[in-house]
Write a protein that holds these residues in place. Structure first.
Motif, PDB file in Angstrom:
ATOM      1  N   SER A  56     -18.470   0.787  -6.077  1.00  0.00           N
ATOM      2  CA  SER A  56     -17.591  -0.154  -5.394  1.00  0.00           C
ATOM      3  C   SER A  56     -16.414  -0.455  -6.315  1.00  0.00           C
ATOM      4  O   SER A  56     -16.600  -0.614  -7.526  1.00  0.00           O
ATOM      5  N   THR A  57     -15.225  -0.535  -5.736  1.00  0.00           N
ATOM      6  CA  THR A  57     -14.029  -0.678  -6.567  1.00  0.00           C
ATOM      7  C   THR A  57     -13.224  -1.925  -6.205  1.00  0.00           C
ATOM      8  O   THR A  57     -13.324  -2.456  -5.094  1.00  0.00           O
ATOM      9  N   ASN A  58     -12.413  -2.378  -7.147  1.00  0.00           N
ATOM     10  CA  ASN A  58     -11.460  -3.441  -6.890  1.00  0.00           C
ATOM     11  C   ASN A  58     -10.234  -3.204  -7.760  1.00  0.00           C
ATOM     12  O   ASN A  58     -10.321  -2.564  -8.820  1.00  0.00           O
ATOM     13  N   TYR A  59      -9.093  -3.705  -7.290  1.00  0.00           N
ATOM     14  CA  TYR A  59      -7.813  -3.468  -7.956  1.00  0.00           C
ATOM     15  C   TYR A  59      -6.968  -4.736  -7.965  1.00  0.00           C
ATOM     16  O   TYR A  59      -7.043  -5.550  -7.031  1.00  0.00           O
ATOM     17  N   VAL A  60      -6.139  -4.855  -8.976  1.00  0.00           N
ATOM     18  CA  VAL A  60      -5.124  -5.902  -8.961  1.00  0.00           C
ATOM     19  C   VAL A  60      -4.098  -5.505  -7.903  1.00  0.00           C
ATOM     20  O   VAL A  60      -3.850  -4.309  -7.664  1.00  0.00           O
ATOM     21  N   ASP A  61      -3.493  -6.489  -7.260  1.00  0.00           N
ATOM     22  CA  ASP A  61      -2.600  -6.203  -6.131  1.00  0.00           C
ATOM     23  C   ASP A  61      -1.453  -5.259  -6.501  1.00  0.00           C
ATOM     24  O   ASP A  61      -1.040  -4.423  -5.688  1.00  0.00           O
ATOM     25  N   SER A  62      -0.949  -5.371  -7.714  1.00  0.00           N
ATOM     26  CA  SER A  62       0.238  -4.609  -8.098  1.00  0.00           C
ATOM     27  C   SER A  62      -0.008  -3.100  -8.180  1.00  0.00           C
ATOM     28  O   SER A  62       0.960  -2.331  -8.224  1.00  0.00           O
ATOM     29  N   VAL A  63      -1.264  -2.663  -8.200  1.00  0.00           N
ATOM     30  CA  VAL A  63      -1.545  -1.231  -8.304  1.00  0.00           C
ATOM     31  C   VAL A  63      -2.247  -0.673  -7.073  1.00  0.00           C
ATOM     32  O   VAL A  63      -2.482   0.543  -6.993  1.00  0.00           O
ATOM     33  N   LYS A  64      -2.563  -1.518  -6.120  1.00  0.00           N
ATOM     34  CA  LYS A  64      -3.244  -1.047  -4.916  1.00  0.00           C
ATOM     35  C   LYS A  64      -2.411   0.009  -4.203  1.00  0.00           C
ATOM     36  O   LYS A  64      -1.201  -0.153  -4.016  1.00  0.00           O
ATOM     37  N   GLY A  65      -3.073   1.094  -3.812  1.00  0.00           N
ATOM     38  CA  GLY A  65      -2.383   2.180  -3.139  1.00  0.00           C
ATOM     39  C   GLY A  65      -1.757   3.192  -4.082  1.00  0.00           C
ATOM     40  O   GLY A  65      -1.322   4.256  -3.653  1.00  0.00           O
ATOM     41  N   ARG A  66      -1.702   2.863  -5.382  1.00  0.00           N
ATOM     42  CA  ARG A  66      -1.106   3.781  -6.368  1.00  0.00           C
ATOM     43  C   ARG A  66      -2.142   4.267  -7.383  1.00  0.00           C
ATOM     44  O   ARG A  66      -2.065   5.413  -7.829  1.00  0.00           O
ATOM     45  N   PHE A  67      -3.061   3.407  -7.775  1.00  0.00           N
ATOM     46  CA  PHE A  67      -4.066   3.750  -8.788  1.00  0.00           C
ATOM     47  C   PHE A  67      -5.429   3.922  -8.121  1.00  0.00           C
ATOM     48  O   PHE A  67      -5.751   3.230  -7.152  1.00  0.00           O
ATOM     49  N   THR A  68      -6.227   4.826  -8.676  1.00  0.00           N
ATOM     50  CA  THR A  68      -7.591   5.027  -8.198  1.00  0.00           C
ATOM     51  C   THR A  68      -8.531   5.093  -9.392  1.00  0.00           C
ATOM     52  O   THR A  68      -8.342   5.908 -10.295  1.00  0.00           O
ATOM     53  N   ILE A  69      -9.544   4.235  -9.366  1.00  0.00           N
ATOM     54  CA  ILE A  69     -10.571   4.260 -10.409  1.00  0.00           C
ATOM     55  C   ILE A  69     -11.781   5.029  -9.882  1.00  0.00           C
ATOM     56  O   ILE A  69     -12.132   4.911  -8.699  1.00  0.00           O
ATOM     57  N   SER A  70     -12.395   5.808 -10.758  1.00  0.00           N
ATOM     58  CA  SER A  70     -13.594   6.552 -10.382  1.00  0.00           C
ATOM     59  C   SER A  70     -14.457   6.706 -11.621  1.00  0.00           C
ATOM     60  O   SER A  70     -14.015   6.407 -12.733  1.00  0.00           O
ATOM     61  N   ARG A  71     -15.683   7.178 -11.426  1.00  0.00           N
ATOM     62  CA  ARG A  71     -16.580   7.356 -12.572  1.00  0.00           C
ATOM     63  C   ARG A  71     -17.481   8.552 -12.334  1.00  0.00           C
ATOM     64  O   ARG A  71     -17.777   8.917 -11.183  1.00  0.00           O
ATOM     65  N   ASP A  72     -17.902   9.137 -13.442  1.00  0.00           N
ATOM     66  CA  ASP A  72     -18.882  10.222 -13.428  1.00  0.00           C
ATOM     67  C   ASP A  72     -20.062   9.727 -14.243  1.00  0.00           C
ATOM     68  O   ASP A  72     -20.006   9.697 -15.484  1.00  0.00           O
ATOM     69  N   ASN A  73     -21.103   9.297 -13.566  1.00  0.00           N
ATOM     70  CA  ASN A  73     -22.244   8.696 -14.260  1.00  0.00           C
ATOM     71  C   ASN A  73     -22.974   9.706 -15.152  1.00  0.00           C
ATOM     72  O   ASN A  73     -23.536   9.335 -16.178  1.00  0.00           O
ATOM     73  N   ALA A  74     -22.958  10.973 -14.789  1.00  0.00           N
ATOM     74  CA  ALA A  74     -23.617  11.988 -15.607  1.00  0.00           C
ATOM     75  C   ALA A  74     -22.918  12.163 -16.949  1.00  0.00           C
ATOM     76  O   ALA A  74     -23.534  12.549 -17.944  1.00  0.00           O
TER      77      ALA A  74
END
Length: 121
Positions: A56-74
């Motif tokens: 589940s992700t959340n972003y500060v308003d100033s980067v919404k639509g431009r930045f994407t956070i993701s993770r590789d748990n392995a």
């Protein structure tokens, strides 16, 4: 010991893209939330984006639509894909993770050393 090592920062023109990576290494049992913060000169450190263990992700308003956070748990790694960069995105970017080192220890928060992102106009 646990270490967080960031990479991927650099100099880019406005409108360009960068991808930051942050890899956790050492004695790790599990990782909960992972986050990216940034700190511009003369300003307080701010939370840019966060991702939970179930992505589940959340972003500060100033980067919404431009930045994407993701993770590789392995790989114990969190990423920040930054598109449509603006000069106001210029800052040192830090990753942060809540890490449990063994099954019986509580979680501790660890920080990376930071990576510079500079966006020219």
């Amino acid at each position: 010991q646990v270490q967080l090592v960031e990479s991927g920062g650099g100099l880019v023109q406005a409108g360009g893209s960068l991808r930051l990576s942050c890899a956790a290494s050492g004695s790790i049992f599990s990782i909960n939330d992972m986050r990216w913060y940034r700190q511009a000169p003369g300003k307080q450190r701010e939370l840019v984006a966060g991702i939970t263990s179930d992505s589940s992700t959340n972003y500060v308003d100033s980067v919404k639509g431009r930045f994407t956070i993701s993770r590789d748990n392995a790989k114990n790694t969190v990423y920040l894909q930054m598109n449509s960069l603006k000069p106001e995105d210029t800052a040192v970017y830090y990753c942060n993770a809540e890490i449990r080192r063994t099954s019986i220890l509580r979680t501790y928060v660890y920080w990376g050393q930071g990576t510079q992102v500079t966006v020219s106009s």
